[in-house]
Scaffold this active site. Structure first.
Site, PDB file in Angstrom:
ATOM      1  N   ASP A  31      65.790  67.033   7.539  1.00  0.00           N
ATOM      2  CA  ASP A  31      65.137  65.850   8.084  1.00  0.00           C
ATOM      3  C   ASP A  31      63.777  65.699   7.389  1.00  0.00           C
ATOM      4  O   ASP A  31      63.246  66.660   6.824  1.00  0.00           O
ATOM      5  CB  ASP A  31      64.962  66.087   9.592  1.00  0.00           C
ATOM      6  CG  ASP A  31      64.107  65.038  10.245  1.00  0.00           C
ATOM      7  OD1 ASP A  31      64.348  63.846   9.985  1.00  0.00           O
ATOM      8  OD2 ASP A  31      63.194  65.404  11.018  1.00  0.00           O
ATOM      9  N   ASP A  62      60.703  63.154   8.732  1.00  0.00           N
ATOM     10  CA  ASP A  62      59.604  63.016   9.705  1.00  0.00           C
ATOM     11  C   ASP A  62      59.555  64.174  10.700  1.00  0.00           C
ATOM     12  O   ASP A  62      60.535  64.451  11.392  1.00  0.00           O
ATOM     13  CB  ASP A  62      59.751  61.703  10.495  1.00  0.00           C
ATOM     14  CG  ASP A  62      59.446  60.478   9.651  1.00  0.00           C
ATOM     15  OD1 ASP A  62      58.761  60.613   8.629  1.00  0.00           O
ATOM     16  OD2 ASP A  62      59.893  59.383  10.033  1.00  0.00           O
TER      17      ASP A  62
HETATM   18 MG   LIG Z   1      62.306  64.241  12.681  1.00  0.00          MG
END
Ligand SMILES: [Mg+2]
Length: 278
Positions: A12, A14
């Site tokens: 991932d 963010d």
């Molecule tokens: Mg995230």
């Protein structure tokens, strides 16, 4: 790697590889080690194709990536010498990429969101915000906010109602055969998630390399389907210093360190452990 098994890592962006200021600087030592060991890093984010391309360029990453919560799988043209291994997933051909589309087209999501608002739900999508408003809300630069508006498969939204209204909204969304997931924001999307996209890419990498060891790193509920579909699922701490309470799996590795700090120590520890495997 002396274990002989090809390792691939999904991550991932963010809150995981990127901190609150969208910086991956704290993860540079592990990123360098992975590049030296030719370990593919597959970025798997709710961000758009253009935003992910921006970070791939900054990291110097040339591997496939997964955009908008599993909406699209982008495989650089020629990345797999034998592209017939992609055929059963019916990839589209776009300049520079083979693209496997799993998501609902963005215009359908926008239409549904407009209808929900007309029904009285206090809901605002990224598509309703100007670039300046989006930059202010997210802390993205104006350039990155512009990139985040070029959406194909996923609409992040803000909801101004209470818990009861939220349950009603989610029922109305399900009634339209659409879904929601939670990252930093709520997202409206079709029947796609990060896990379905990860599963397909793992199959493709297996067709290319045979036996694989798969790793994924995340921080939020929208990462759970991705974490469920790998051998070694790892989570990093959120900015408040905790692991997200909704993330639980029997074999989940919970690492200390917020975002890219946890990412760096988790990957360095894992790589040195795997290197010791005879
Ligand atoms: Mg995230």
């Amino acid at each position: 790697m002396s274990s002989g098994e090809k390792i691939i890592v999904f991550s991932d962006l963010d809150g995981t590889l990127l901190d609150e200021n969208y910086s991956f600087a704290a993860a540079r030592p592990a990123l360098r080690k992975m590049a030296e060991s030719s370990i593919p890093l597959i970025l798997c984010s709710s961000k758009t194709r253009k935003e992910i391309e921006h970070y791939r360029d900054e990291i110097g990453n040339r591997h496939p990536f997964i955009s908008e919560n599993g909406g699209g799988i982008f495989i650089p043209e020629g990345y797999f010498p034998d592209e017939t291994i992609l055929e059963r997933f019916s990839p589209g051909i776009e300049p520079g990429y083979r693209v496997i589309r799993l998501g609902t087209p963005y215009r359908e999501l926008r239409k549904a969101l407009a209808e929900l608002r007309a029904e009285g739900f206090p809901i605002t999508g990224f598509g309703d915000l100007s670039t300046a408003e989006l930059a202010k809300l997210t802390g993205l630069s104006t350039h990155e906010a512009l990139l985040s508006k070029e959406r194909d498969f996923d609409e992040p939204f803000l909801f101004m109602g209470n818990e009861e209204e939220k349950s009603k909204l989610f029922r109305a969304i399900r009634g339209r055969c659409l879904f929601t997931t939670q990252g930093v924001y709520w997202h409206l999307l079709g029947d796609n998630d990060k896990g379905k996209a990860v599963k397909i890419l793992v199959e493709i990498f297996r067709a290319r390399y045979g036996s694989l060891k798969t790793v994924a790193l995340g921080d939020s509920p929208n990462d759970l389907p991705m974490l469920e579909n790998v051998d070694i699922p790892l989570v990093v701490q959120r900015p408040d210093g905790r692991h997200h309470s909704a993330l639980s799996l029997p074999n989940l590795g919970k690492f200390e360190g917020i975002g890219p700090h946890g990412w760096n120590s988790a990957m360095l520890a894992l790589l040195s452990r795997l290197e010791k495997v005879p």
